[in-house]
Design a protein around this motif. Structure first.
Motif, PDB file in Angstrom:
ATOM      1  N   SER A   1      38.333  39.791  34.338  1.00  0.00           N
ATOM      2  CA  SER A   1      39.059  39.597  33.071  1.00  0.00           C
ATOM      3  C   SER A   1      40.128  40.661  32.806  1.00  0.00           C
ATOM      4  N   ASN A   2      40.807  41.100  33.877  1.00  0.00           N
ATOM      5  CA  ASN A   2      41.855  42.098  33.693  1.00  0.00           C
ATOM      6  C   ASN A   2      43.252  41.489  33.549  1.00  0.00           C
ATOM      7  N   GLY A   3      43.322  40.152  33.558  1.00  0.00           N
ATOM      8  CA  GLY A   3      44.610  39.485  33.394  1.00  0.00           C
ATOM      9  C   GLY A   3      45.336  39.211  34.695  1.00  0.00           C
ATOM     10  N   TYR A   4      44.697  39.540  35.822  1.00  0.00           N
ATOM     11  CA  TYR A   4      45.290  39.320  37.139  1.00  0.00           C
ATOM     12  C   TYR A   4      44.235  38.756  38.082  1.00  0.00           C
ATOM     13  N   VAL A   5      44.680  37.939  39.017  1.00  0.00           N
ATOM     14  CA  VAL A   5      43.810  37.469  40.083  1.00  0.00           C
ATOM     15  C   VAL A   5      44.261  38.167  41.351  1.00  0.00           C
ATOM     16  N   ASP A   6      43.382  38.969  41.936  1.00  0.00           N
ATOM     17  CA  ASP A   6      43.740  39.660  43.170  1.00  0.00           C
ATOM     18  C   ASP A   6      43.198  38.884  44.369  1.00  0.00           C
ATOM     19  N   ARG A   7      43.496  39.382  45.551  1.00  0.00           N
ATOM     20  CA  ARG A   7      43.096  38.708  46.798  1.00  0.00           C
ATOM     21  C   ARG A   7      41.583  38.462  46.838  1.00  0.00           C
ATOM     22  N   ASP A   8      40.783  39.460  46.460  1.00  0.00           N
ATOM     23  CA  ASP A   8      39.328  39.311  46.528  1.00  0.00           C
ATOM     24  C   ASP A   8      38.825  38.228  45.574  1.00  0.00           C
TER      25      ASP A   8
ATOM     26  N   SER B   1      37.126  34.765  46.732  1.00  0.00           N
ATOM     27  CA  SER B   1      35.783  34.443  46.257  1.00  0.00           C
ATOM     28  C   SER B   1      35.699  33.004  45.747  1.00  0.00           C
ATOM     29  N   ILE B   2      36.670  32.606  44.925  1.00  0.00           N
ATOM     30  CA  ILE B   2      36.640  31.243  44.375  1.00  0.00           C
ATOM     31  C   ILE B   2      36.912  30.203  45.456  1.00  0.00           C
ATOM     32  N   ILE B   3      37.915  30.440  46.298  1.00  0.00           N
ATOM     33  CA  ILE B   3      38.236  29.479  47.362  1.00  0.00           C
ATOM     34  C   ILE B   3      37.039  29.320  48.292  1.00  0.00           C
ATOM     35  N   ASP B   4      36.389  30.423  48.644  1.00  0.00           N
ATOM     36  CA  ASP B   4      35.201  30.365  49.491  1.00  0.00           C
ATOM     37  C   ASP B   4      34.092  29.565  48.809  1.00  0.00           C
ATOM     38  N   SER B   5      33.895  29.801  47.520  1.00  0.00           N
ATOM     39  CA  SER B   5      32.879  29.077  46.760  1.00  0.00           C
ATOM     40  C   SER B   5      33.187  27.578  46.740  1.00  0.00           C
ATOM     41  N   ILE B   6      34.455  27.237  46.538  1.00  0.00           N
ATOM     42  CA  ILE B   6      34.865  25.819  46.532  1.00  0.00           C
ATOM     43  C   ILE B   6      34.609  25.200  47.902  1.00  0.00           C
TER      44      ILE B   6
ATOM     45  N   GLY C   1      55.366  39.963  44.324  1.00  0.00           N
ATOM     46  CA  GLY C   1      54.866  40.570  45.546  1.00  0.00           C
ATOM     47  C   GLY C   1      53.936  41.759  45.358  1.00  0.00           C
ATOM     48  N   ASP C   2      53.275  41.841  44.197  1.00  0.00           N
ATOM     49  CA  ASP C   2      52.390  42.979  43.943  1.00  0.00           C
ATOM     50  C   ASP C   2      50.949  42.748  44.411  1.00  0.00           C
ATOM     51  N   GLY C   3      50.690  41.604  45.053  1.00  0.00           N
ATOM     52  CA  GLY C   3      49.351  41.322  45.561  1.00  0.00           C
ATOM     53  C   GLY C   3      48.397  40.786  44.509  1.00  0.00           C
ATOM     54  N   GLN C   4      48.920  40.510  43.332  1.00  0.00           N
ATOM     55  CA  GLN C   4      48.120  39.962  42.236  1.00  0.00           C
ATOM     56  C   GLN C   4      48.884  38.804  41.615  1.00  0.00           C
ATOM     57  N   ILE C   5      48.125  37.886  41.028  1.00  0.00           N
ATOM     58  CA  ILE C   5      48.730  36.744  40.347  1.00  0.00           C
ATOM     59  C   ILE C   5      48.408  36.872  38.864  1.00  0.00           C
ATOM     60  N   ASN C   6      49.449  36.917  38.033  1.00  0.00           N
ATOM     61  CA  ASN C   6      49.202  36.923  36.592  1.00  0.00           C
ATOM     62  C   ASN C   6      49.189  35.484  36.084  1.00  0.00           C
TER      63      ASN C   6
END
Length: 194
Positions: free
Chosen positions: A102-109, A113-118, A151-156
């Motif tokens: 809940s930090n406002g960004y989705v990072d690689r991990d 995690s979600i894609i693997d779970s799906i 390109g910061d490695g996170q998705i807002n």
């Protein structure tokens, strides 16, 4: 009186299904609070099975006030989103599921995690995974390349929504299954037959 039943592809609410879920909510949660283990049991999920991670993320996204319970108002709000929410609201909800900390960004991990779970959930349910030739890491790389504009490695949230709206493949990967997921409905059907 003016109530409609949902067909498989219509956007109308299935009143009977809603009533059944309300009855089950009241029966399972007379206190009016649904805890994670009850949430999993409510949908007939094995607490440690393939769908467990996905269910935990759903639970967290439904728990709007962050008190680690889902009250009936949160439950109704979630069902309303499932049945009647527009694309942007569904994407905002999906973003909450991806953003585990809940930090406002989705990072690689978090994305991985979600894609693997799906992937694990769909494999377990024996449904077709959208791009089975792509590994989880390949999907994550492709999503980051398509959506991470700065390109910061996170998705807002803004990148998440814009990326999903501009690319059908990205939309398909980012917009999580909004029906009480297909595997939940299938599980409920199977348990009703026994």
């Amino acid at each position: 009186m003016g109530q409609t039943q949902q067909t498989e592809n219509s956007g109308e609410v299935d009143i009977k299904a809603l009533q059944d879920m309300y009855k089950k909510f009241v029966m399972e949660c007379p206190s009016g609070q649904l805890f994670l283990h009850e949430f999993k049991r409510f949908f007939g999920l094995d607490p440690t099975g393939e769908a467990s991670d996905y269910a935990e993320n759903m639970f967290r996204a439904f728990d709007r006030n962050g008190d680690n319970t889902i009250d009936f108002l949160e439950f109704v709000a979630a069902l309303n989103l499932v049945f009647q929410g527009d694309l942007e609201h569904k994407l905002r909800w999906s973003f909450k599921m991806y953003d585990k900390n809940s930090n406002g960004y989705v990072d690689r991990d978090e994305l991985r995690s979600i894609i693997d779970s799906i992937y694990r959930t769909k494999k377990n349910a024996k449904t077709d995974v959208n791009h089975p030739q792509l590994t989880v890491d390949e999907v994550v790389d492709r999503l980051l390349q398509a959506v991470d504009r700065d390109g910061d490695g996170q998705i807002n949230l803004e990148e998440f929504i814009k990326g999903a709206q501009e690319d059908p493949w990205v939309l398909n990967m980012l917009k999580l299954d909004m029906q009480p997921p297909g595997w939940v409905l299938e599980k409920r059907r199977k348990s009703a037959h026994f």
